[in-house]
Design a protein around this motif. Structure first.
Motif, PDB file in Angstrom:
ATOM      1  N   LEU A 398      32.726  -6.359 112.713  1.00 37.21           N
ATOM      2  CA  LEU A 398      31.577  -6.246 113.613  1.00 37.21           C
ATOM      3  C   LEU A 398      31.462  -7.485 114.496  1.00 37.21           C
ATOM      4  CD1 LEU A 398      29.148  -4.787 110.952  1.00 37.21           C
ATOM      5  CD2 LEU A 398      30.168  -3.546 112.857  1.00 37.21           C
ATOM      6  N   GLY A 399      31.812  -8.637 113.961  1.00 41.71           N
ATOM      7  CA  GLY A 399      31.933  -9.838 114.783  1.00 41.71           C
ATOM      8  C   GLY A 399      30.722 -10.751 114.832  1.00 41.71           C
ATOM      9  N   GLY A 400      29.617 -10.405 114.192  1.00 36.64           N
ATOM     10  CA  GLY A 400      28.470 -11.327 114.213  1.00 36.64           C
ATOM     11  C   GLY A 400      27.215 -10.647 113.710  1.00 36.64           C
ATOM     12  N   LEU A 401      26.173 -11.448 113.507  1.00 35.32           N
ATOM     13  CA  LEU A 401      24.934 -10.906 112.935  1.00 35.32           C
ATOM     14  C   LEU A 401      24.260  -9.898 113.856  1.00 35.32           C
ATOM     15  CD1 LEU A 401      22.815 -13.602 111.077  1.00 35.32           C
ATOM     16  CD2 LEU A 401      23.903 -11.556 110.167  1.00 35.32           C
ATOM     17  N   GLU A 402      24.277 -10.180 115.152  1.00 37.77           N
ATOM     18  CA  GLU A 402      23.600  -9.283 116.091  1.00 37.77           C
ATOM     19  C   GLU A 402      24.295  -7.908 116.103  1.00 37.77           C
ATOM     20  OE1 GLU A 402      20.807  -9.231 117.384  1.00 37.77           O
ATOM     21  OE2 GLU A 402      21.171  -7.448 118.612  1.00 37.77           O
ATOM     22  N   GLN A 403      25.625  -7.938 116.137  1.00 38.17           N
ATOM     23  CA  GLN A 403      26.373  -6.673 116.123  1.00 38.17           C
ATOM     24  C   GLN A 403      26.142  -5.952 114.789  1.00 38.17           C
ATOM     25  OE1 GLN A 403      27.373  -9.637 117.010  1.00 38.17           O
ATOM     26  NE2 GLN A 403      29.116  -9.639 118.408  1.00 38.17           N
ATOM     27  N   ALA A 404      26.064  -6.747 113.706  1.00 35.74           N
ATOM     28  CA  ALA A 404      25.811  -6.139 112.390  1.00 35.74           C
ATOM     29  C   ALA A 404      24.446  -5.454 112.402  1.00 35.74           C
ATOM     30  CB  ALA A 404      25.866  -7.209 111.302  1.00 35.74           C
ATOM     31  N   ARG A 405      23.465  -6.113 113.017  1.00 43.99           N
ATOM     32  CA  ARG A 405      22.121  -5.525 113.075  1.00 43.99           C
ATOM     33  C   ARG A 405      22.164  -4.188 113.818  1.00 43.99           C
ATOM     34  NH1 ARG A 405      18.041  -4.964 116.052  1.00 43.99           N
ATOM     35  NH2 ARG A 405      18.963  -5.974 117.862  1.00 43.99           N
ATOM     36  N   GLN A 406      22.915  -4.185 114.931  1.00 36.66           N
ATOM     37  CA  GLN A 406      23.006  -2.938 115.706  1.00 36.66           C
ATOM     38  C   GLN A 406      23.706  -1.836 114.904  1.00 36.66           C
ATOM     39  OE1 GLN A 406      24.839  -4.158 119.372  1.00 36.66           O
ATOM     40  NE2 GLN A 406      23.072  -5.416 119.901  1.00 36.66           N
ATOM     41  N   ALA A 407      24.585  -2.254 114.008  1.00 36.02           N
ATOM     42  CA  ALA A 407      25.303  -1.255 113.192  1.00 36.02           C
ATOM     43  C   ALA A 407      24.489  -0.838 111.963  1.00 36.02           C
ATOM     44  CB  ALA A 407      26.648  -1.832 112.752  1.00 36.02           C
ATOM     45  N   GLY A 408      23.283  -1.413 111.809  1.00 37.14           N
ATOM     46  CA  GLY A 408      22.420  -0.987 110.693  1.00 37.14           C
ATOM     47  C   GLY A 408      22.394  -1.968 109.534  1.00 37.14           C
ATOM     48  N   PHE A 409      22.877  -3.202 109.760  1.00 42.52           N
ATOM     49  CA  PHE A 409      22.879  -4.190 108.678  1.00 42.52           C
ATOM     50  C   PHE A 409      22.029  -5.396 109.106  1.00 42.52           C
ATOM     51  CE2 PHE A 409      27.188  -2.168 108.641  1.00 42.52           C
ATOM     52  CZ  PHE A 409      26.925  -1.303 107.586  1.00 42.52           C
ATOM     53  N   ASP A 410      20.756  -5.369 108.708  1.00 38.61           N
ATOM     54  CA  ASP A 410      19.824  -6.433 109.106  1.00 38.61           C
ATOM     55  C   ASP A 410      19.847  -7.576 108.117  1.00 38.61           C
ATOM     56  OD1 ASP A 410      18.048  -5.730 111.444  1.00 38.61           O
ATOM     57  OD2 ASP A 410      17.967  -3.867 110.282  1.00 38.61           O
ATOM     58  N   TYR A 411      19.679  -8.770 108.637  1.00 38.47           N
ATOM     59  CA  TYR A 411      19.566  -9.928 107.737  1.00 38.47           C
ATOM     60  C   TYR A 411      18.384 -10.775 108.174  1.00 38.47           C
ATOM     61  CZ  TYR A 411      20.384 -14.575 105.823  1.00 38.47           C
ATOM     62  OH  TYR A 411      20.215 -15.787 105.195  1.00 38.47           O
ATOM     63  N   VAL A 412      17.526 -11.124 107.197  1.00 39.26           N
ATOM     64  CA  VAL A 412      16.384 -11.992 107.491  1.00 39.26           C
ATOM     65  C   VAL A 412      16.347 -13.106 106.455  1.00 39.26           C
ATOM     66  CG1 VAL A 412      13.865 -12.134 107.609  1.00 39.26           C
ATOM     67  CG2 VAL A 412      15.026 -10.089 108.444  1.00 39.26           C
ATOM     68  N   LEU A 413      16.339 -14.342 106.941  1.00 34.57           N
ATOM     69  CA  LEU A 413      16.104 -15.464 106.028  1.00 34.57           C
ATOM     70  C   LEU A 413      14.608 -15.756 106.080  1.00 34.57           C
ATOM     71  CD1 LEU A 413      16.892 -17.889 104.257  1.00 34.57           C
ATOM     72  CD2 LEU A 413      17.309 -19.178 106.356  1.00 34.57           C
ATOM     73  N   HIS A 414      13.936 -15.586 104.961  1.00 35.56           N
ATOM     74  CA  HIS A 414      12.488 -15.796 104.935  1.00 35.56           C
ATOM     75  C   HIS A 414      12.193 -17.155 104.308  1.00 35.56           C
ATOM     76  CE1 HIS A 414       8.234 -14.665 104.638  1.00 35.56           C
ATOM     77  NE2 HIS A 414       8.264 -15.414 103.552  1.00 35.56           N
ATOM     78  N   GLU A 415      11.658 -18.068 105.107  1.00 37.85           N
ATOM     79  CA  GLU A 415      11.300 -19.398 104.579  1.00 37.85           C
ATOM     80  C   GLU A 415       9.828 -19.362 104.204  1.00 37.85           C
ATOM     81  OE1 GLU A 415      12.793 -22.606 107.290  1.00 37.85           O
ATOM     82  OE2 GLU A 415      13.577 -20.852 108.312  1.00 37.85           O
ATOM     83  N   SER A 416       9.562 -19.328 102.912  1.00 37.62           N
ATOM     84  CA  SER A 416       8.171 -19.086 102.512  1.00 37.62           C
ATOM     85  C   SER A 416       7.270 -20.290 102.805  1.00 37.62           C
ATOM     86  CB  SER A 416       8.088 -18.673 101.045  1.00 37.62           C
ATOM     87  OG  SER A 416       8.823 -19.536 100.260  1.00 37.62           O
ATOM     88  N   GLN A 417       7.847 -21.495 102.882  1.00 41.09           N
ATOM     89  CA  GLN A 417       7.000 -22.648 103.209  1.00 41.09           C
ATOM     90  C   GLN A 417       6.409 -22.482 104.617  1.00 41.09           C
ATOM     91  OE1 GLN A 417       8.683 -26.725 103.721  1.00 41.09           O
ATOM     92  NE2 GLN A 417       7.609 -27.106 101.803  1.00 41.09           N
ATOM     93  N   THR A 418       7.180 -21.895 105.504  1.00 44.48           N
ATOM     94  CA  THR A 418       6.717 -21.716 106.883  1.00 44.48           C
ATOM     95  C   THR A 418       5.997 -20.388 107.072  1.00 44.48           C
ATOM     96  OG1 THR A 418       8.772 -22.816 107.467  1.00 44.48           O
ATOM     97  CG2 THR A 418       7.505 -21.878 109.289  1.00 44.48           C
ATOM     98  N   HIS A 419       6.543 -19.314 106.482  1.00 43.75           N
ATOM     99  CA  HIS A 419       6.021 -17.977 106.791  1.00 43.75           C
ATOM    100  C   HIS A 419       5.180 -17.367 105.678  1.00 43.75           C
ATOM    101  CE1 HIS A 419       9.643 -18.320 109.481  1.00 43.75           C
ATOM    102  NE2 HIS A 419       8.663 -18.094 110.327  1.00 43.75           N
ATOM    103  N   GLY A 420       4.897 -18.146 104.657  1.00 42.08           N
ATOM    104  CA  GLY A 420       4.044 -17.647 103.581  1.00 42.08           C
ATOM    105  C   GLY A 420       4.813 -16.810 102.584  1.00 42.08           C
ATOM    106  N   ARG A 421       4.090 -16.399 101.543  1.00 42.95           N
ATOM    107  CA  ARG A 421       4.725 -15.650 100.464  1.00 42.95           C
ATOM    108  C   ARG A 421       5.300 -14.336 100.999  1.00 42.95           C
ATOM    109  NH1 ARG A 421       1.903 -14.152  94.818  1.00 42.95           N
ATOM    110  NH2 ARG A 421       1.687 -16.400  94.776  1.00 42.95           N
ATOM    111  N   PHE A 422       6.521 -14.051 100.603  1.00 42.97           N
ATOM    112  CA  PHE A 422       7.196 -12.846 101.105  1.00 42.97           C
ATOM    113  C   PHE A 422       6.522 -11.591 100.549  1.00 42.97           C
ATOM    114  CE2 PHE A 422      10.520  -9.588 100.657  1.00 42.97           C
ATOM    115  CZ  PHE A 422      10.896  -9.490 101.979  1.00 42.97           C
ATOM    116  N   GLY A 423       6.322 -10.619 101.412  1.00 40.84           N
ATOM    117  CA  GLY A 423       5.676  -9.395 100.934  1.00 40.84           C
ATOM    118  C   GLY A 423       5.910  -8.225 101.867  1.00 40.84           C
ATOM    119  N   ILE A 424       5.093  -7.211 101.685  1.00 37.16           N
ATOM    120  CA  ILE A 424       5.265  -5.952 102.421  1.00 37.16           C
ATOM    121  C   ILE A 424       5.237  -6.153 103.946  1.00 37.16           C
ATOM    122  CG2 ILE A 424       4.207  -3.671 102.836  1.00 37.16           C
ATOM    123  CD1 ILE A 424       5.610  -3.871 100.134  1.00 37.16           C
TER     124      ILE A 424
END
Ligand SMILES: Cc1cc2nc3c(=O)[nH]c(=O)nc-3n(C[C@H](O)[C@H](O)[C@H](O)COP(=O)(O)OP(=O)(O)OC[C@H]3O[C@@H](n4cnc5c(N)ncnc54)[C@H](O)[C@@H]3O)c2cc1C
Length: 474
Positions: A398-424
C-alpha cells in the motif's frame, strides 16, 4: 490484579465430564441394585467423585496441551478455567468427609471423632480415610495460598507444584478406601483413566516439558529499548517457530543472572521468511527487569506457539477494531502486518490443505477484514511500537499510512495525557456510529479493558464480539 478473561470462558467440557462420571456411578448402583441405607452418603460420594474429576481437569489444563486450546479458545482461557476450577474444588470436596460422618449426628463427639486420625497399617480403610483428610487439608491450604494475595509469583509457583504430591495422596486414598470406584468395573476404568491422565499431565508439565515440550532454539539478534519497552529480535538457530499472528511464546533464557523460568510474551511482529520475530517486553518485575542482562548472541529457548486470539480475525470475515493499551499492543502487530500484506498471497489451488487450514491468510482467496487499530499510550514517547506500525504500512504494497487508511486500515495513536482517557467518543471519530457487527479485540491494562468492554456492551456490541487477550494468567 483482576482478570478479564471471563468473556468466552468455556466450562462445558468440564461439566459434561462431571455429569458423565456421576451418571455412570448412579447407573452402576442401579444396575447392581446396590443402594445406600445412609442417604448422606449420596452427597458425600457425589462430592468426592465431582471434586476428583475437577482436580483431574485442573492438572490436565495446566499441562499446556495445544489440543485443549482449541477446546477452550486459547491458553489464556485454559488457565482461567483452571484457576476457577481450582477455587471451586475445595467447596465441592468439603461435603465429602462432612457427609460421610453425618450418620453419627446428633452425637457431636461421635461426629467429631470421625475426623480423628485412626490409621493403622492393618486397617486399610482407616489409613485411606486419614490420607484423604490430609489431602483435603493440604489442598485447601494450597488453594487458599494460591489466591496469592501476598505472595510473589515465583513463590506462588513453587507452592503450586505441591499440588502434584497432594494429587498422589488422593490417588492412594481412592485406592485404599475400596469404595464404589473399586466396586463397579466401568466406574473403576473411567475413574482411574481420569486419575492417570491427571497424574501424567503433572509429570509432563513439571518434569518433561522443559526437554520434550514444543521447544525452538533462538538467538538474540538485537535489543532496542524504545519508550520503556525492550524490543528483542530473535533469530532461529534451527527449525523456526510456525506461529500465527498474535500468538505468544514462553521465553526461557538460561543465561545467569536471568532466572530460567518460562515467561509468556506475545510475538510482536509479522512473519518473516527467515523465521525471525520480535518480542516487546515491559519491565514489571524480577524477570522482565533481569532482561537488562540479555545481550545480542545469547541463546534462548522459546516454547509454543500458543494462543487463539486472532482466530476470529482470520475466520469470521468481519470488520475488526483493535485496541492495544501500552504493551498490550504487541499481539496486534502481527495481525496488522497480515492485513497490510494481504496482496501477497499464494494461489489456493496450489496450497497444501494443512497449510491452508492453519494459515488461511496465505491464500489469495482470503480477504483481510477492514481494521481500525487504536494504540493507547500516555504519551507519544511511550508508544514503543508506533514506529513499527508506521513502518509496516510504508513497507507494505500500500505504501504508507494514508494509502492504508484509504484501503480500510485505520491507525490512531491515542495519547491519553493530551486527549484524555480513551473511550467511545474517540472510537466514534473513526468508526462512526456503527459499533454492533464489528469484532472488538482488546489487550491492555485490566481496568482499561474492563471499562472499554462495559462501554462497548452499552453501545449494543454483543459480548461474543468482544475478544480479550489477558496478560494475567494467574
Ligand atoms: C498471553 C500473554 C502474553 C503476554 N505478552 C506480553 C508482552 O508481549 N509483553 C510484555 O511485556 N508482557 C507480556 N505478558 C506479561 C508477562 O508475561 C509478564 O509481565 C511477565 O511474566 C512478568 O514477569 P516478572 O517476573 O517481570 O514480573 P512479576 O512481578 O513476577 O509478575 C508480574 C505478573 O506477571 C504474571 N507472571 C509473572 N511470571 C509469569 C509466568 N512465568 N507465567 C505467567 N504469568 C506470569 C503474574 O500475573 C504476575 O503477577 C504476557 C502475558 C501473557 C499471559
Amino acid at each position: 490484579m483482576l482478570t478479564t478473561s471471563r468473556f468466552h470462558l468455556r466450562f462445558w467440557p468440564v461439566w459434561v465430564s462431571v455429569g458423565a462420571v456421576l451418571g455412570l456411578w448412579i447407573a452402576c448402583k442401579w444396575f447392581h441394585q446396590d443402594w445406600f441405607d445412609d442417604g448422606f452418603k449420596y452427597v458425600a460420594k457425589a462430592s468426592s467423585l465431582s471434586a476428583t474429576t475437577l482436580m483431574c481437569w485442573c492438572l490436565v489444563l495446566s499441562a499446556r496441551f495445544r489440543a485443549l486450546e482449541d477446546l477452550f479458545g486459547g491458553l489464556d482461557k485454559v488457565y482461567q478455567v483452571h484457576k476457577r476450577l481450582g477455587k471451586l474444588l475445595c467447596l465441592v470436596l468439603a461435603p465429602h468427609p462432612l457427609f460421610l460422618a453425618a450418620h453419627r449426628l446428633p452425637d457431636v463427639s461421635a461426629y467429631l471423632g470421625y475426623f480423628a486420625p485412626a490409621a493403622t497399617l492393618q486397617d486399610r480403610y482407616a489409613l485411606g480415610k486419614d490420607l484423604g483428610l490430609a489431602a483435603l487439608i493440604a489442598l485447601c491450604a494450597l488453594v487458599a495460598l494460591s489466591l496469592r494475595l501476598i505472595m510473589r509469583y515465583e513463590a506462588w509457583k513453587r507452592l503450586h507444584g505441591w499440588l502434584g504430591p497432594v494429587f498422589l495422596l488422593v490417588m492412594v486414598h481412592v485406592h485404599l478406601v475400596d469404595a464404589d470406584v473399586a466396586r463397579y468395573a466401568p466406574l473403576r476404568v473411567a475413574f482411574w483413566g481420569m486419575l492417570l491422565a491427571g497424574a501424567a499431565s503433572w509429570v509432563y508439565i513439571r518434569l518433561l516439558y522443559e526437554r520434550f515440550g514444543p521447544r525452538h532454539a533462538y538467538a538474540v539478534e538485537s535489543i532496542e529499548t524504545v519508550g520503556g519497552a525492550r524490543e528483542i529480535t530473535l533469530r532461529p538457530l534451527g527449525r523456526p517457530l510456525d506461529f500465527k499472528a498474535s500468538q505468544f511464546v514462553y521465553l526461557v533464557i538460561r543465561t545467569p543472572p536471568i532466572p530460567p523460568e518460562p515467561h509468556p510474551y506475545s510475538i510482536a511482529s509479522g512473519y518473516s521468511p527467515d523465521g525471525r520475530f520480535k518480542l516487546g517486553i515491559k519491565e514489571v518485575g524480577d524477570h522482565t527487569r533481569s532482561l537488562a542482562h540479555l545481550a545480542p548472541g545469547d541463546r534462548t529457548d522459546v516454547y509454543g506457539p500458543y494462543g487463539r486470539f486472532s482466530e476470529p480475525f482470520f475466520n469470521r470475515g468481519r470488520d475488526c477494531v483493535f485496541i492495544g493499551g501500552g504493551i498490550g499492543i504487541t499481539p496486534f502487530i502481527g495481525m496488522w502486518h497480515v492485513a497490510l500484506h494481504s496482496e501477497e498471497r499464494l494461489r489456493p489451488d496450489g496450497m497444501d490443505s494443512q497449510l491452508k487450514a492453519r494459515h488461511p491468510e496465505l491464500s489469495s482467496d482470503w480477504t483481510a477484514p477492514r481494521i481500525a487499530l487504536f494504540y493507547v499510550c500516555r504519551t507519544r514517547e511511550e508508544a514503543s511500537f508506533d514506529d513499527d506500525i508506521r513502518a509496516q504500512a510504508e513497507q507494505s504494497p500500500l505504501g504508507g499510512l494514508e494509502q492504508a487508511r484509504q484501503a480500510g486500515f485505520d491507525y490512531v495513536l491515542h495519547e491519553s495525557q493530551t486527549h484524555g482517557r480513551f473511550g467511545i467518543p474517540h472510537m466514534r471519530d473513526v468508526l462512526g456510529d456503527r459499533f454492533p457487527g464489528r469484532l472488538f479485540f482488546l489487550c491492555g491494562p485490566t481496568p482499561m479493558m474492563e471499562a472499554l468492554a462495559a462501554r462497548l456492551l452499552d453501545e449494543g456490541v454483543s459480548p461474543l464480539d468482544i475478544l480479550i487477550e489477558d496478560f494475567n494468567l494467574v
